[in-house]
Design a protein around this motif. Structure first.
Motif, PDB file in Angstrom:
ATOM      1  N   PHE A 193      -2.171   2.231  17.239  1.00  0.00           N
ATOM      2  CA  PHE A 193      -1.175   2.482  16.190  1.00  0.00           C
ATOM      3  C   PHE A 193      -1.532   1.698  14.931  1.00  0.00           C
ATOM      4  N   THR A 194      -1.601   2.380  13.810  1.00  0.00           N
ATOM      5  CA  THR A 194      -1.886   1.712  12.542  1.00  0.00           C
ATOM      6  C   THR A 194      -0.625   1.199  11.864  1.00  0.00           C
ATOM      7  N   ALA A 195       0.514   1.843  12.123  1.00  0.00           N
ATOM      8  CA  ALA A 195       1.748   1.479  11.432  1.00  0.00           C
ATOM      9  C   ALA A 195       2.948   1.944  12.230  1.00  0.00           C
ATOM     10  N   PHE A 196       4.087   1.309  11.952  1.00  0.00           N
ATOM     11  CA  PHE A 196       5.354   1.713  12.531  1.00  0.00           C
ATOM     12  C   PHE A 196       6.306   2.060  11.402  1.00  0.00           C
ATOM     13  N   ILE A 197       7.023   3.192  11.561  1.00  0.00           N
ATOM     14  CA  ILE A 197       7.920   3.682  10.522  1.00  0.00           C
ATOM     15  C   ILE A 197       9.292   3.956  11.120  1.00  0.00           C
ATOM     16  N   GLN A 254      -3.545   2.066  -3.480  1.00  0.00           N
ATOM     17  CA  GLN A 254      -3.658   3.320  -2.736  1.00  0.00           C
ATOM     18  C   GLN A 254      -4.554   3.088  -1.528  1.00  0.00           C
ATOM     19  N   ARG A 255      -4.157   3.629  -0.387  1.00  0.00           N
ATOM     20  CA  ARG A 255      -4.902   3.474   0.866  1.00  0.00           C
ATOM     21  C   ARG A 255      -5.196   4.826   1.476  1.00  0.00           C
ATOM     22  N   ASP A 256      -5.981   4.807   2.551  1.00  0.00           N
ATOM     23  CA  ASP A 256      -6.112   5.999   3.378  1.00  0.00           C
ATOM     24  C   ASP A 256      -5.308   5.796   4.655  1.00  0.00           C
ATOM     25  N   MET A 257      -5.410   6.740   5.587  1.00  0.00           N
ATOM     26  CA  MET A 257      -4.594   6.663   6.804  1.00  0.00           C
ATOM     27  C   MET A 257      -4.921   5.423   7.640  1.00  0.00           C
ATOM     28  N   GLN A 258      -6.168   4.981   7.590  1.00  0.00           N
ATOM     29  CA  GLN A 258      -6.592   3.843   8.392  1.00  0.00           C
ATOM     30  C   GLN A 258      -6.428   2.510   7.660  1.00  0.00           C
ATOM     31  N   TYR A 259      -5.712   2.560   6.546  1.00  0.00           N
ATOM     32  CA  TYR A 259      -5.374   1.385   5.759  1.00  0.00           C
ATOM     33  C   TYR A 259      -6.588   0.738   5.091  1.00  0.00           C
ATOM     34  N   ASN A 260      -7.597   1.537   4.814  1.00  0.00           N
ATOM     35  CA  ASN A 260      -8.661   1.105   3.924  1.00  0.00           C
ATOM     36  C   ASN A 260      -8.147   1.236   2.481  1.00  0.00           C
ATOM     37  N   ILE A 261      -8.357   0.210   1.668  1.00  0.00           N
ATOM     38  CA  ILE A 261      -7.900   0.239   0.280  1.00  0.00           C
ATOM     39  C   ILE A 261      -8.852   1.085  -0.553  1.00  0.00           C
ATOM     40  N   LEU A 262      -8.305   2.066  -1.260  1.00  0.00           N
ATOM     41  CA  LEU A 262      -9.094   2.962  -2.091  1.00  0.00           C
ATOM     42  C   LEU A 262      -9.052   2.581  -3.565  1.00  0.00           C
ATOM     43  N   ARG A 263      -7.912   2.059  -4.007  1.00  0.00           N
ATOM     44  CA  ARG A 263      -7.760   1.679  -5.414  1.00  0.00           C
ATOM     45  C   ARG A 263      -6.621   0.690  -5.549  1.00  0.00           C
ATOM     46  N   ILE A 264      -6.853  -0.383  -6.314  1.00  0.00           N
ATOM     47  CA  ILE A 264      -5.826  -1.368  -6.574  1.00  0.00           C
ATOM     48  C   ILE A 264      -5.353  -1.216  -8.007  1.00  0.00           C
ATOM     49  N   PHE A 265      -4.049  -1.143  -8.190  1.00  0.00           N
ATOM     50  CA  PHE A 265      -3.462  -0.957  -9.520  1.00  0.00           C
ATOM     51  C   PHE A 265      -2.961  -2.330 -10.009  1.00  0.00           C
ATOM     52  N   ASP A 266      -3.885  -3.150 -10.448  1.00  0.00           N
ATOM     53  CA  ASP A 266      -3.531  -4.523 -10.818  1.00  0.00           C
ATOM     54  C   ASP A 266      -3.655  -4.783 -12.304  1.00  0.00           C
ATOM     55  N   GLU A 267      -3.913  -3.730 -13.102  1.00  0.00           N
ATOM     56  CA  GLU A 267      -4.024  -3.952 -14.534  1.00  0.00           C
ATOM     57  C   GLU A 267      -2.653  -4.199 -15.146  1.00  0.00           C
ATOM     58  N   THR A 290       0.805  -1.210   0.000  1.00  0.00           N
ATOM     59  CA  THR A 290       0.000   0.000   0.000  1.00  0.00           C
ATOM     60  C   THR A 290       0.841   1.264   0.000  1.00  0.00           C
ATOM     61  N   PHE A 291       0.188   2.371  -0.335  1.00  0.00           N
ATOM     62  CA  PHE A 291       0.790   3.701  -0.231  1.00  0.00           C
ATOM     63  C   PHE A 291      -0.345   4.706  -0.122  1.00  0.00           C
TER      64      PHE A 291
END
Length: 348
Positions: free
Chosen positions: A233-237, A335-348, A44-45
């Motif tokens: 915490f949603t993520a660690f960086i 592409q995700r949002d801050m809460q790691y919900n998937i908004l769009r998958i680039f799988d083409e 994700t990003f």
């Protein structure tokens, strides 16, 4: 040596793993955990913009090249016209959030931040804003409790909090590099209260070359302990200190050292789902490799970034490039949002 991770490891075992395993051995352990947690092969990003609303700061941390005093010629406080233009540009690039951070301005109380938040929310974006040192500073200047400060900021439009200002959550180290900043207990307290009020946050770690592994693991332990309590915490960086143009100076962390810390973070955090790679400091190629050392998130497209750039980091990539790098590494970009919900998958 044949190490396997079948249950939560303690700090002593984490230090042993780091000291006794080479890079590839540690990476294999982390990669196995990443695959168990994220079997869908998605990386994700987020598309956002880091808007620094002021560079005026009373902290004057030795590792920072961004801060200015009020009387310096290039000191600034962002105006609303500039703020709106930056937000509009972000939305045009399909950005979904603003990462809002700034220096600890000596003169602004909470009303300044409430006004700014309300203005940003009128533009229709998620506000991922104000690291714990900023929250603590706002509370102090405004003579408010941390809880009351956060409640008012939430009411004004704050959606989540970034994990900045953590550096190492080891007070002896903080006294050396950021003596004017909040201590580790205060950082954790802001995050605890935020989680209890329903805000999700990230957690970060800035480490330097030659930082003892014992101090790094102490930081990991404090974050994991709080996550056990709150789950917020949603993520660690983890990201390496950039020494150029700073008072602290020193050597750059190597890619080898960075990847070992990244892998150890994935192994240690059984209770945080997402580990973010730091292409902003290491470059996209090391970001790709990091996806095989425990990372499952490529961070932000980073339309704008000023603080790390002031320390000499110059990496920039486009949306097409971030998709390319993730695909070339063998993963599916999303592409995700801050809460790691998937908004769009680039799988083409």
């Amino acid at each position: 040596m044949n190490y396997k991770i079948t249950e939560r490891i303690d700090s002593d075992y984490a230090i042993e793993l780091y000291n006794k395993l080479d890079l590839l051995e540690l990476g294999e352990l982390a990669n196995n955990i990443r695959r168990e947690k994220h079997p869908d092969n998605i990386v994700t990003f987020v598309i956002d913009r880091n808007i620094n609303y002021t560079n005026i700061c009373v902290c004057k941390c030795k590792f920072c090249a961004f801060y200015r005093s009020k009387d310096e010629p290039d000191a600034y406080v962002i105006d609303k016209e500039t703020l709106k233009r930056k937000i509009d540009e972000t939305k045009e690039l399909n950005g979904t959030q603003i990462l809002l951070q700034g220096g600890l301005h000596p003169d602004f109380d909470i009303e300044f931040y409430e006004d700014m938040l309300k203005f940003i929310k009128e533009q229709g974006v998620w506000v991922h804003g104000f690291s714990p040192p900023e929250i603590y500073h706002i509370a102090k200047v405004s003579n408010l409790t941390i809880e009351d400060t956060l409640k008012r900021l939430i009411e004004a439009g704050l959606d989540s909090i970034p994990g900045g200002g953590a550096e190492l959550l080891v007070d002896s180290e903080r006294a050396k590099i950021s003596p004017n900043k909040i201590n580790s207990s205060q950082w954790l307290e802001v995050m605890r209260v935020a989680h209890e009020l329903g805000l999700r946050t990230t957690a970060t770690m800035m480490f330097k070359k030659n930082d003892p592994i014992e101090l790094i693991v102490e930081h990991l332990e404090k974050v994991r302990n709080l996550q056990d309590i709150t789950g917020g915490f949603t993520a660690f960086i983890p990201w390496p200190f950039q020494p150029d143009n700073t008072e602290l100076g020193g050597e750059h962390v190597t890619a080898y050292e960075y990847l070992k810390i990244l892998a150890l973070s994935r192994i240690y955090f059984d209770n945080i789902d997402n580990i973010q790679v730091s292409w902003v400091t290491q470059g996209p190629k090391i970001g790709q490799i990091g996806l095989y050392f425990g990372g499952n998130d490529f961070g932000s497209l980073m339309i704008e970034e000023n603080v790390v750039a002031a320390c000499g980091a110059t990496y920039r990539i486009s949306l097409d490039e971030i998709i390319h790098y993730i695909k070339r590494a063998g993963f599916i970009p999303a592409q995700r949002d801050m809460q790691y919900n998937i908004l769009r998958i680039f799988d083409e």
